[in-house]
Scaffold this motif. Sequence first.
Motif, PDB file in Angstrom:
ATOM      1  N   ASN A 249       0.944  20.147 -51.766  1.00  0.00           N
ATOM      2  CA  ASN A 249       0.345  21.207 -52.574  1.00  0.00           C
ATOM      3  C   ASN A 249       0.777  21.061 -54.027  1.00  0.00           C
ATOM      4  OD1 ASN A 249       0.862  22.914 -49.711  1.00  0.00           O
ATOM      5  ND2 ASN A 249      -1.105  23.212 -50.680  1.00  0.00           N
ATOM      6  N   GLY A 250      -0.150  21.326 -54.934  1.00  0.00           N
ATOM      7  CA  GLY A 250       0.175  21.266 -56.348  1.00  0.00           C
ATOM      8  C   GLY A 250      -0.394  22.413 -57.151  1.00  0.00           C
ATOM      9  N   TRP A 251      -1.153  23.292 -56.478  1.00  0.00           N
ATOM     10  CA  TRP A 251      -1.791  24.407 -57.174  1.00  0.00           C
ATOM     11  C   TRP A 251      -1.258  25.751 -56.692  1.00  0.00           C
ATOM     12  CZ3 TRP A 251      -7.773  23.454 -57.996  1.00  0.00           C
ATOM     13  CH2 TRP A 251      -7.934  22.399 -58.900  1.00  0.00           C
ATOM     14  N   GLY A 252      -0.051  25.760 -56.152  1.00  0.00           N
ATOM     15  CA  GLY A 252       0.579  27.022 -55.787  1.00  0.00           C
ATOM     16  C   GLY A 252       0.384  27.449 -54.356  1.00  0.00           C
ATOM     17  N   GLY A 253      -0.233  26.622 -53.530  1.00  0.00           N
ATOM     18  CA  GLY A 253      -0.508  27.019 -52.161  1.00  0.00           C
ATOM     19  C   GLY A 253       0.736  27.297 -51.345  1.00  0.00           C
ATOM     20  N   SER A 254       1.757  26.450 -51.491  1.00  0.00           N
ATOM     21  CA  SER A 254       2.973  26.630 -50.687  1.00  0.00           C
ATOM     22  C   SER A 254       3.757  27.861 -51.109  1.00  0.00           C
ATOM     23  CB  SER A 254       3.869  25.385 -50.790  1.00  0.00           C
ATOM     24  OG  SER A 254       4.368  25.230 -52.107  1.00  0.00           O
ATOM     25  N   ALA A 255       3.537  28.336 -52.332  1.00  0.00           N
ATOM     26  CA  ALA A 255       4.219  29.541 -52.814  1.00  0.00           C
ATOM     27  C   ALA A 255       3.425  30.804 -52.493  1.00  0.00           C
ATOM     28  CB  ALA A 255       4.450  29.442 -54.325  1.00  0.00           C
ATOM     29  N   MET A 256       2.096  30.728 -52.634  1.00  0.00           N
ATOM     30  CA  MET A 256       1.275  31.932 -52.502  1.00  0.00           C
ATOM     31  C   MET A 256       0.884  32.230 -51.055  1.00  0.00           C
ATOM     32  SD  MET A 256       1.335  32.779 -55.627  1.00  0.00           S
ATOM     33  CE  MET A 256       0.242  34.188 -55.601  1.00  0.00           C
ATOM     34  N   LEU A 257       0.618  31.196 -50.259  1.00  0.00           N
ATOM     35  CA  LEU A 257       0.144  31.442 -48.897  1.00  0.00           C
ATOM     36  C   LEU A 257       1.141  32.227 -48.047  1.00  0.00           C
ATOM     37  CD1 LEU A 257      -2.214  31.055 -46.945  1.00  0.00           C
ATOM     38  CD2 LEU A 257      -1.159  28.896 -46.227  1.00  0.00           C
ATOM     39  N   PRO A 258       2.451  31.901 -48.058  1.00  0.00           N
ATOM     40  CA  PRO A 258       3.391  32.704 -47.260  1.00  0.00           C
ATOM     41  C   PRO A 258       3.414  34.172 -47.662  1.00  0.00           C
ATOM     42  CG  PRO A 258       4.425  30.664 -47.959  1.00  0.00           C
ATOM     43  CD  PRO A 258       3.133  30.766 -48.710  1.00  0.00           C
ATOM     44  N   ARG A 259       3.137  34.474 -48.922  1.00  0.00           N
ATOM     45  CA  ARG A 259       3.104  35.859 -49.379  1.00  0.00           C
ATOM     46  C   ARG A 259       1.841  36.583 -48.907  1.00  0.00           C
ATOM     47  NH1 ARG A 259       6.336  33.081 -52.656  1.00  0.00           N
ATOM     48  NH2 ARG A 259       7.919  34.158 -53.895  1.00  0.00           N
ATOM     49  N   THR A 260       0.858  35.807 -48.468  1.00  0.00           N
ATOM     50  CA  THR A 260      -0.400  36.386 -47.998  1.00  0.00           C
ATOM     51  C   THR A 260      -0.422  36.546 -46.485  1.00  0.00           C
ATOM     52  OG1 THR A 260      -1.555  35.349 -49.857  1.00  0.00           O
ATOM     53  CG2 THR A 260      -2.907  36.107 -48.023  1.00  0.00           C
ATOM     54  N   VAL A 261      -0.004  35.504 -45.770  1.00  0.00           N
ATOM     55  CA  VAL A 261      -0.139  35.524 -44.300  1.00  0.00           C
ATOM     56  C   VAL A 261       1.204  35.496 -43.580  1.00  0.00           C
ATOM     57  CG1 VAL A 261      -2.390  34.391 -44.446  1.00  0.00           C
ATOM     58  CG2 VAL A 261      -0.336  32.992 -44.111  1.00  0.00           C
ATOM     59  N   GLY A 262       2.317  35.416 -44.329  1.00  0.00           N
ATOM     60  CA  GLY A 262       3.635  35.300 -43.709  1.00  0.00           C
ATOM     61  C   GLY A 262       4.036  33.838 -43.543  1.00  0.00           C
ATOM     62  N   LEU A 263       5.334  33.593 -43.497  1.00  0.00           N
ATOM     63  CA  LEU A 263       5.834  32.219 -43.471  1.00  0.00           C
ATOM     64  C   LEU A 263       5.422  31.449 -42.215  1.00  0.00           C
ATOM     65  CD1 LEU A 263       7.464  29.945 -44.737  1.00  0.00           C
ATOM     66  CD2 LEU A 263       9.538  30.969 -43.745  1.00  0.00           C
ATOM     67  N   PRO A 264       5.584  31.985 -41.000  1.00  0.00           N
ATOM     68  CA  PRO A 264       5.221  31.187 -39.822  1.00  0.00           C
ATOM     69  C   PRO A 264       3.752  30.751 -39.817  1.00  0.00           C
ATOM     70  CG  PRO A 264       6.594  33.043 -39.173  1.00  0.00           C
ATOM     71  CD  PRO A 264       6.231  33.261 -40.598  1.00  0.00           C
ATOM     72  N   MET A 265       2.846  31.661 -40.179  1.00  0.00           N
ATOM     73  CA  MET A 265       1.430  31.297 -40.204  1.00  0.00           C
ATOM     74  C   MET A 265       1.138  30.299 -41.317  1.00  0.00           C
ATOM     75  SD  MET A 265      -1.478  31.446 -38.791  1.00  0.00           S
ATOM     76  CE  MET A 265      -1.327  32.806 -37.616  1.00  0.00           C
ATOM     77  N   ALA A 266       1.797  30.457 -42.467  1.00  0.00           N
ATOM     78  CA  ALA A 266       1.605  29.506 -43.567  1.00  0.00           C
ATOM     79  C   ALA A 266       2.057  28.110 -43.151  1.00  0.00           C
ATOM     80  CB  ALA A 266       2.377  29.970 -44.803  1.00  0.00           C
ATOM     81  N   ILE A 267       3.178  28.023 -42.433  1.00  0.00           N
ATOM     82  CA  ILE A 267       3.651  26.725 -41.954  1.00  0.00           C
ATOM     83  C   ILE A 267       2.612  26.080 -41.039  1.00  0.00           C
ATOM     84  CG2 ILE A 267       5.373  25.590 -40.484  1.00  0.00           C
ATOM     85  CD1 ILE A 267       7.428  27.608 -41.586  1.00  0.00           C
TER      86      ILE A 267
END
Length: 256
Positions: free
Chosen positions: A142-160
Amino acid sequence: MTEKTPEPETEPVLVTRDGHVAVLTLNRPDRRNAINRAMRRAIKKELWNADADDDVRVVVITGAGSAFSAGVDLPEALNGPPPRTEGPTPTQIMRAIGKPVIAAVNGPCYTGAFEFAVNCSFIIASEKAVFADTHASIGLLNGWGGSAMLPRTVGLPMAIQIILSGDPIDAETALRIGLANEVVPHDTLLERTLEIAHSIAASHPGAVQRMLRLLKEGAGASVAHALGLESEASASWRSDGKDIGARFDKRSTKSS
């Protein structure tokens, strides 16, 4: 023999206005709106333009044709300078501007476009929307913030799961996990998104921008810190009492 005049290049981003809402349409439908350098430049320019225009209160982003976007234009990216030479990314600009940006996801939304949508204020999805982050699947990060923003949206386990597997997510799953705020019939996507956008635009523009900044600042903070930010903002905020009364009357009339 008459020399043929080259066809004018299609605008990579179409911009229309609906009252106080600016609608940005990613416009490479023949390439499933793959995000090339010209489109990145246009997105950044139009986001800054919207932020600087006091008459624009909300931005909506959607895709032309059957896709939101297939992500970064890989053939171009593999045969040119790296995007990092272009300055700030579109998502850095999106996070920096002070106005809400709504993604109206009308179809496939993959990889770089998935990161792009996740960085919007929120997502309204068509029933035909499909989301996937395939960075890890094809050996990229990821280079556009996906790894930072996605966990804040769906939670860490689902983002992983989403980022490491690359598996596609249909619209109903996106709604269930909190990736999309709403899923609507495909033909009513823009209508419903504009309805929400106009509801936001009808609110006090200064309060909307300050609350948006407060929400962003507090999202990654502890509860105690977020409460402190709210207290500080509330203590320093001033608004026109007459304006508040007029807006309250308008909202009351609308709801009755």
